[in-house]
Structure formats: C-alpha cells, structure tokens
Write an enzyme that holds these catalytic residues in place. Structure first.
Site, short mmCIF file in Angstrom:
data_model
loop_
_atom_site.label_atom_id
_atom_site.label_comp_id
_atom_site.label_asym_id
_atom_site.label_seq_id
_atom_site.Cartn_x
_atom_site.Cartn_y
_atom_site.Cartn_z
N GLY A 100 50.60 20.82 61.31
CA GLY A 100 49.89 19.56 61.53
C GLY A 100 50.51 18.43 60.74
O GLY A 100 50.72 17.32 61.26
N ASP A 327 41.60 22.00 51.81
CA ASP A 327 42.20 23.25 52.30
C ASP A 327 41.66 24.48 51.56
O ASP A 327 42.04 25.60 51.88
CB ASP A 327 43.72 23.19 52.17
N LYS A 354 41.11 21.87 61.61
CA LYS A 354 42.29 22.38 60.88
C LYS A 354 43.05 23.37 61.78
O LYS A 354 42.85 23.38 62.98
CB LYS A 354 41.84 23.03 59.57
#
Ligand code: S3P
Length: 449
Positions: A100, A327, A354
């Site tokens: 990403g 995260d 995510k």
C-alpha cells in the site's frame, strides 16, 4: 488465498521462557522512502540498514523502471537518482505486490508527470481504496484514465503538461495520503500545502527536508499542521542509516511479555513519537519495558528495549492514539488476550482498509482461539485470560495480511493450545527474518503438519 498461489500454514506452540538479543530490521516506511527519494534526487544516495522485504523491493523495482540506477554493494544500497522532475515513463505496468505504501506514494510521485503510468498489485492491494490518493491528484490536474470500480487497482494515471498546486486538508488520519500529495507537489510549480488535523508519521517531511526540499511545517493553535512544499526544487543524494522498525519490534516485544519468565533485548528500535503508541499502551498495561541506550541515529531517536514477562492489565486505548500505533492493533489484541480484565480499543476505522479488514480478521482470529471479544464498527474489546488457560487450538485466516499472521503466531507461544495460521508467506513482505528471529529467542514456531 496466498501470493505465488501456494499457501504455507505455520503453527506456534507454548514455549519456554524467551531469552536473548535480537536486532530489528530496517523500518518499512523509511525504507520505501529511501528508495523513492534516493531514486528521485540528483547524484548518489547510499543506504544502510534497508529493510529487504518484498514490499520495499517492489518500490526499488518501480524506481528502476523510471530511470534510477539501484544496486547493492556489500551492506550498502547505492542509488544514482534521476533528478527531481526527470523520472521516465515506465515501459510496463508498475507491480506493487502487497504494498500500500509503495503504490500510494508512487501515485503521488509520478501522477503529476506528463506521462502514463499503470499500477497493479496482488489480490489484497487490488481491494484497497485508492480514491483517497486519486482525489487530491485529480484536483492537481491528474487524469485517472482507467481504474477498477471504486477507484481501485489496476489503474492508470495520465499526468497534465503542468500540474496545479493545491491546499489539501487530509480527510482521514493517513501518512500515505499526506505523503502522496507532498510528493505530487515536488513536480508542481509553486507551493503545495497539506493540512493535517491529526498528526501521522512524519518520515516524508523529515526525509524530504534532509534531501534539500524547500518544505516547512507550521502547527497552528488547534494543533493542526500546515505542511508547505515548494515544487520543482533540487533534491540531492544523501547518506541514510535506516533505524529498526518499531512495528516489527511489536512482535518479539509482546511475545516476551506474555511468555512467562522471558527476558529479552530488542536492539535498534526507532523511537519517533509518531510510532511509539504501542509501547505507551503496554506500559499503561503494566509491561516491563526498559529503554536502554537511547541515542540519535541519522536524525531519529533510537533505543534498545529490555522486555521482561509481565502481568498485564486491561486498559482503554483512546482514539487519539490510533495514528501512532495504527499497525500495532493486531499484536496489542494478542497482548490483551493475556491481560487481566478488559482492553477497549477506540477509533479503529482505518483498520478496515489495511492489507485486510484487520478489525474483522483480528476478532475472528481471537474468537477461533477462545478469546472473548466484541467487534464494533470502529472498536474492539478484548477480555483477557492471564496465563492463557484454554486459549488457542484454532486456525486463523490471514487474508494475505502479514501482521495477522505474525500476531497470531505470537499468541501461540503463550496460549495453552497451539495456534495455526493458514499462510505464512506474506510475512516476507515486511519482516523476512521473523521466523528465524523468534525461534532464535526460543519460540516454538514451525511449518504446520
Ligand atoms: C504508512 C502509513 C500507514 C501505515 C502503513 C505505512 C506509511 O498507512 O499503516 O503501514 O509508511 O506512510 P495509512 O496512511 O493508510 O494510515
């Protein structure tokens, strides 16, 4: 579903006390940016400590496809950049795999070039929303000439002859969106402004300044950051020592806290305050984490962490902390599974977009292993079992998500029954050393039968 088509399950089982020292591989965010900015700057950039995970290597390949020369000599990566404004049109689609950060930042970097660039990725990346980056780029004059429904990859950008600078207020807490607009501003005449109401990781700002960009940050009375970058200036190659990844450090850290009798040292951990939310939360939970040898390395704070197993207590994690530990929620949920009482995590809406829908993936993985939890729209509550009695015994679906795989393998080290993940292959995207490093500390992890 796995990359390369063949899933490789793995199992972790209750382990004896973890002991020893481990050194963290390079930070993923800084490694991506090192390849990108080095590939763009004039002259030579030399990088040590780079994370050699699959995601970062994809960014390196993309920069090569646009004219940068990148090679490894000994421990050093050496880059000859193109010069700002001088990237070349890639001859083939840029394949970002699972990454990403690589794909979204590169869309910003090349979107304002008068050329056509196509972005492709794996099944996970192709599901993730790209509109958050494409919307500001469209305002700057970039055309999205092809995209999968919902502004998803594969997609093709066509830049204008000359982009228009904008002032853009980032609508969600996202360092990727902030960075994409700043990078688009590098090839745009005049001043591009990013307004950031909630501070996220600031590696792009810090590193661009280091490369010589004319960039200034002003924080107003309400704590809102105004980041201004003057386009079309010169960037010059730099020498970079990449500090160790605090997100990766979260895995041995939580493992040592929950496996009784453990005492480990995790070396070379980046302590940038936009990245240390997990440590703050674990300290509130009663974790024994000692900062040893705090130092400054290449403009960033770094420390070694001494971690000893601890009796953890549930806490409420405020929504404001989410950007500094975005995260780390999967591995925090694992720590919470072994804490006394309830841990409530708030403000988790970004977890849904995510590498997987991490909120759902974590809740399902916990439930499959006997953990009592409640998944809300943007919240997660976990009621822990100190000692891990009756926990484990489940198989977790990782949905092509490296952090889901690593988090649940950590759980298996302390749960009464083994924990299996359906696929370990994605771990190589961010932390190729994970298995060896954890088994080196005494963790029982291996291929599932
Ligand atoms: C990153 C930003 C964060 C984070 C990702 C890395 C970066 O993503 O989750 O792992 O390097 O800028 P968002 O911008 O989507 O929050």
């Amino acid at each position: 579903m796995s990359h390369h088509g063949s899933a490789r399950p793995a199992t972790a089982s209750r382990s004896p006390a973890l002991n020893g020292r481990v050194r963290m591989p390079g930070d993923k965010s800084i490694s991506h940016r090192s390849f990108m900015f080095g590939g763009l700057a004039s002259g030579e950039t030399r990088i040590t400590g780079l994370l050699e995970g699959e995601d970062v290597m994809r960014t390196g390949e993309a920069m090569k496809a646009m004219g940068a020369a990148i090679e490894k000599r000994g421990n050093e990566w050496i880059i000859q950049g193109t010069g700002n404004g001088c990237l070349l049109e890639p001859a083939a689609p840029l394949d970002f795999g699972n990454a990403g950060t690589g794909s979204r930042l590169t869309m910003g970097l090349v979107g304002t070039y008068d050329m056509t660039t196509t972005f492709i990725g794996d099944a996970s990346l192709s599901k993730r929303p790209m509109g958050r980056v494409l919307d500001p780029l469209r305002e700057m004059g970039v055309q999205v000439i092809d995209a999968a429904p919902g502004d998803r990859m594969p997609l093709t950008l066509r830049g204008p002859r000359q982009a228009a600078p904008i002032a853009y207020r980032v609508p969600m807490a996202s360092a990727q969106v902030k960075s994409a607009v700043l990078l688009a501003g590098l090839n745009t005449p005049g001043v591009t402004t990013v307004i950031e109401p909630v501070m996220t990781r600031d590696h792009t700002e810090k590193m661009l300044k280091g490369f010589g960009a004319s960039l200034e940050v002003e924080t107003d009375r309400d704590g809102v950051r105004h980041i201004r970058i003057e386009g079309q200036g010169k960037l010059s190659g730099q020498v970079i020592a990449v500090p160790g990844d605090p997100s990766s450090a979260g895995f041995p850290l939580v493992a040592a806290l929950i496996v009784p009798g453990s005492d480990i040292i995790i070396e070379n951990v980046l302590m940038n305050p936009t990245r240390t939310g997990l440590i703050a939360t674990l300290l509130e939970m009663g974790a024994s984490i000692e900062l040893v040898n705090p130092r400054n390395a290449g403009g960033e704070d770094v420390a070694d962490l001494r971690v000893r197993s601890s009796e953890l207590k549930g806490v409420t994690v405020p929504a404001e902390r989410a950007p500094s530990m975005i995260d780390e929620y999967p591995v925090l949920a694992v720590a919470a599974s072994f804490a006394e009482g309830e841990t409530v995590m708030l403000g988790l809406e970004e977890l849904r977009v995510k590498e997987s829908d991490r909120l759902a993936a974590v809740a399902r993985g916990l439930a499959a292993n006997g953990v009592d939890c409640t998944e809300g729209k943007d919240t997660l509550a976990v009621r822990g079992v100190p000692g891990g009695k009756n926990l484990g015994g489940g198989t977790v679906t990782t949905h092509l998500d490296h952090r889901i795989a690593m988090s649940f393998l950590v759980m298996g080290l302390a749960a009464e029954k083994p924990v299996t993940v359906d696929d370990q292959t994605m771990i190589a995207t961010s932390f190729p050393e994970f298995m060896g490093l954890m088994t080196g500390l005494g963790g029982k992890i291996g291929e599932a039968d």
